[in-house]
Enzyme design. Structure first.
Site, short mmCIF file in Angstrom:
data_model
loop_
_atom_site.label_atom_id
_atom_site.label_comp_id
_atom_site.label_asym_id
_atom_site.label_seq_id
_atom_site.Cartn_x
_atom_site.Cartn_y
_atom_site.Cartn_z
N ARG A 1 -14.08 -7.40 2.65
CA ARG A 1 -12.68 -7.21 2.28
C ARG A 1 -11.88 -8.46 2.64
O ARG A 1 -11.03 -8.91 1.90
CB ARG A 1 -12.07 -6.00 3.02
CG ARG A 1 -12.66 -4.64 2.71
CD ARG A 1 -12.44 -4.21 1.28
NE ARG A 1 -11.05 -4.30 0.85
CZ ARG A 1 -10.07 -3.47 1.23
NH1 ARG A 1 -10.31 -2.46 2.04
NH2 ARG A 1 -8.84 -3.62 0.78
N ARG B 1 0.86 -1.19 0.00
CA ARG B 1 0.00 0.00 0.00
C ARG B 1 0.90 1.23 0.00
O ARG B 1 1.77 1.36 0.86
CB ARG B 1 -0.90 0.05 1.23
CG ARG B 1 -1.52 1.45 1.40
CD ARG B 1 -2.57 1.58 2.42
NE ARG B 1 -3.79 0.94 1.97
CZ ARG B 1 -5.00 1.26 2.44
NH1 ARG B 1 -5.14 2.21 3.34
NH2 ARG B 1 -6.07 0.63 1.99
N CYS C 1 -16.25 2.70 0.82
CA CYS C 1 -15.09 1.84 1.11
C CYS C 1 -14.59 2.02 2.54
O CYS C 1 -13.93 1.13 3.07
CB CYS C 1 -13.97 2.14 0.12
SG CYS C 1 -13.50 3.88 0.10
N GLN D 1 -10.29 -3.57 -3.04
CA GLN D 1 -11.53 -2.91 -2.61
C GLN D 1 -12.65 -3.15 -3.62
O GLN D 1 -13.78 -3.50 -3.26
CB GLN D 1 -11.28 -1.40 -2.46
CG GLN D 1 -12.51 -0.61 -2.05
CD GLN D 1 -12.95 -0.92 -0.62
OE1 GLN D 1 -12.15 -0.82 0.30
NE2 GLN D 1 -14.20 -1.29 -0.42
N ASP E 1 -16.80 8.01 -1.59
CA ASP E 1 -15.51 7.86 -0.91
C ASP E 1 -15.13 9.25 -0.40
O ASP E 1 -15.75 10.25 -0.79
CB ASP E 1 -14.47 7.32 -1.93
CG ASP E 1 -13.09 7.07 -1.33
OD1 ASP E 1 -12.96 7.05 -0.09
OD2 ASP E 1 -12.13 6.89 -2.12
N HIS F 1 -7.24 0.72 -6.41
CA HIS F 1 -7.48 -0.01 -5.16
C HIS F 1 -8.26 -1.29 -5.53
O HIS F 1 -9.44 -1.44 -5.23
CB HIS F 1 -8.29 0.88 -4.21
CG HIS F 1 -8.30 0.42 -2.78
ND1 HIS F 1 -7.59 -0.69 -2.33
CD2 HIS F 1 -8.95 0.90 -1.68
CE1 HIS F 1 -7.80 -0.83 -1.03
NE2 HIS F 1 -8.62 0.11 -0.62
N1 CP Z 1 -11.16 0.70 2.51
C1 CP Z 1 -9.88 0.64 2.93
O1 CP Z 1 -8.96 0.39 2.15
O2 CP Z 1 -9.72 0.89 4.24
P1 CP Z 1 -8.33 1.08 4.98
O3 CP Z 1 -7.73 2.36 4.48
O4 CP Z 1 -8.68 1.14 6.43
O5 CP Z 1 -7.44 -0.09 4.65
N1 NVA Z 2 -9.54 7.25 -1.85
C1 NVA Z 2 -9.19 6.89 -0.49
C2 NVA Z 2 -9.47 5.46 -0.25
C3 NVA Z 2 -9.21 4.98 1.15
C4 NVA Z 2 -9.51 3.54 1.34
C5 NVA Z 2 -7.74 7.21 -0.26
O1 NVA Z 2 -6.91 6.91 -1.12
O2 NVA Z 2 -7.41 7.76 0.81
#
Ligand code: CP
Ligand code: NVA
Length: 340
Positions: free
Chosen positions: A326, A135, A298, A165, A257, A162
């Site tokens: 998830r 990540r 999400c 997700q 989101d 992502h």
């Molecule tokens: N939806 C999601 O990716 O959540 P986190 O940022 O908590 O991993």
């Molecule tokens: N678009 C958001 C998603 C978090 C799961 C971000 O990148 O922060």
């Protein structure tokens, strides 16, 4: 072909190339094509392969109380440049409860791209781990890890995509409506962020009628739209992008989101001004003209910005099922690509 480009120098990718060459006379099963694969973006996957992950996720969820040890003897590096609750916990618990050994490594712990190049970190991790979850910021970091580690790399969120997700999101839609094909999914908000882009790709591949409803300044790029429109021609998906909230009419699911994604904190005031009219609240839910429209997010959510508390905590919300899903979908991805 993208997948083969990304995995050149990758032992598993080279093996797949050889297997695919042979498959002119002896077609490969989906299970064979998935073994050893990285998941960096759904662009690299066929609709049948994505369908396989969805079906396996259903089985995984159904058997969630059964004890298995399908990752026994395997190790998973969890690399995090950005924070996470759901993604980290989903990977870590899904892998650990199947007998695998997950190791959490934030950039406060390791040298990823700091004192050591991403390539060298990848080479070392590939000698010690069965797979890597990444990540972070750049999609290119995930690609480099895949090329140089020689083990499957799972994109747990980058600025661009992502994908894990999006699989959980489609799975949740199928749990509610039986199937995703021809369902109308509207993403309302920042239409060019990682979540919107991943939903666009997976919807185009699976025949989901996907609409992005956002200010013009936050439309996805024409390049990605073109690629997805080509995929949509094959699947029959209708893809639309508009700046008018009335576009939610008839939607099976409304999705939003955060207005400010991780790494974009400096944009906060600008985004609030731009996205105020795109908040999902009771009025917008009612504009679908349906009582059975579900709400998806999400998470994490900023209640009072992109969604009001009455909607996300109300009876039409499936955000909490989505969060649980998830774990099941991530376990399915790892089982298909990693387990014996
Ligand atoms: N939806 C999601 O990716 O959540 P986190 O940022 O908590 O991993
Ligand atoms: N678009 C958001 C998603 C978090 C799961 C971000 O990148 O922060």
């Amino acid at each position: 072909m993208d997948f083969l480009r990304i995995t050149k120098n990758n032992a598993a990718g080279a093996a797949l190339e050889r297997k695919r060459a042979i498959s002119y006379t002896c077609p490969m099963s989906i299970q064979e094509t998935l073994k050893g694969r990285s998941l960096l973006t759904w662009l690299d996957y066929t609709p049948d392969e994505i369908r396989y992950f969805l079906d396996l996720s259903k089985q995984v969820k159904h058997e969630k109380h059964t004890v298995h040890e399908r990752f026994k003897g395997k190790t998973l590096a969890l690399l995090f440049e950005k924070r996470s609750t759901r993604t980290r916990c989903a990977f870590e618990t899904a892998f650990g409860e199947e007998g695998g050994h997950p190791v959490f490594l934030s950039t406060a712990d390791i040298q990823l791209g700091a004192k050591e190049s991403v390539e060298d970190t990848a080479r070392v991790l590939g000698r010690m781990f069965s797979a890597i979850q990444f990540r972070g910021f750049k999609q290119s970091t995930a690609e480099t890890l895949a090329v140089y580690s020689g083990v499957p790399v799972y994109n747990g969120l980058t600025d661009a995509f992502h994908p894990t997700q999006a699989l959980a999101d489609i799975f949740t839609i199928e749990e509610n409506f039986g199937e995703c094909r021809n369902k109308k999914l509207c993403f309302v908000g920042d239409g060019r962020n990682n979540v919107a882009r991943s939903l666009l790709v997976i919807s185009a591949k699976l025949g989901v009628n996907f609409s992005i409803i956002s200010p013009k300044a936050l439309f996805p790029t024409p390049e990605l739209l073109k690629t997805c429109e080509d995929a949509a021609k094959q699947s029959g998906a209708q893809i639309t992008v508009c700046d008018d909230a009335a576009g939610v009419a008839g939607a099976d699911a409304l999705y939003t989101d955060v207005w400010v994604s991780m790494g974009e904190e400096a944009m906060q005031e600008e985004r609030r001004a731009l996205l105020q009219a795109y908040q999902i609240n009771r009025t917008l839910m009612d504009m679908t003209g349906r009582k059975d429209t579900i709400f998806l997010h999400c998470l994490p959510a900023v209640k009072g910005e992109e969604v009001t508390a009455d909607v996300i905590d109300g009876p039409q919300s499936r955000a909490w099922d989505q969060a649980e899903n998830r774990k099941h979908t991530i376990k399915a991805i790892m089982l298909a690509t990693l387990a014996e």
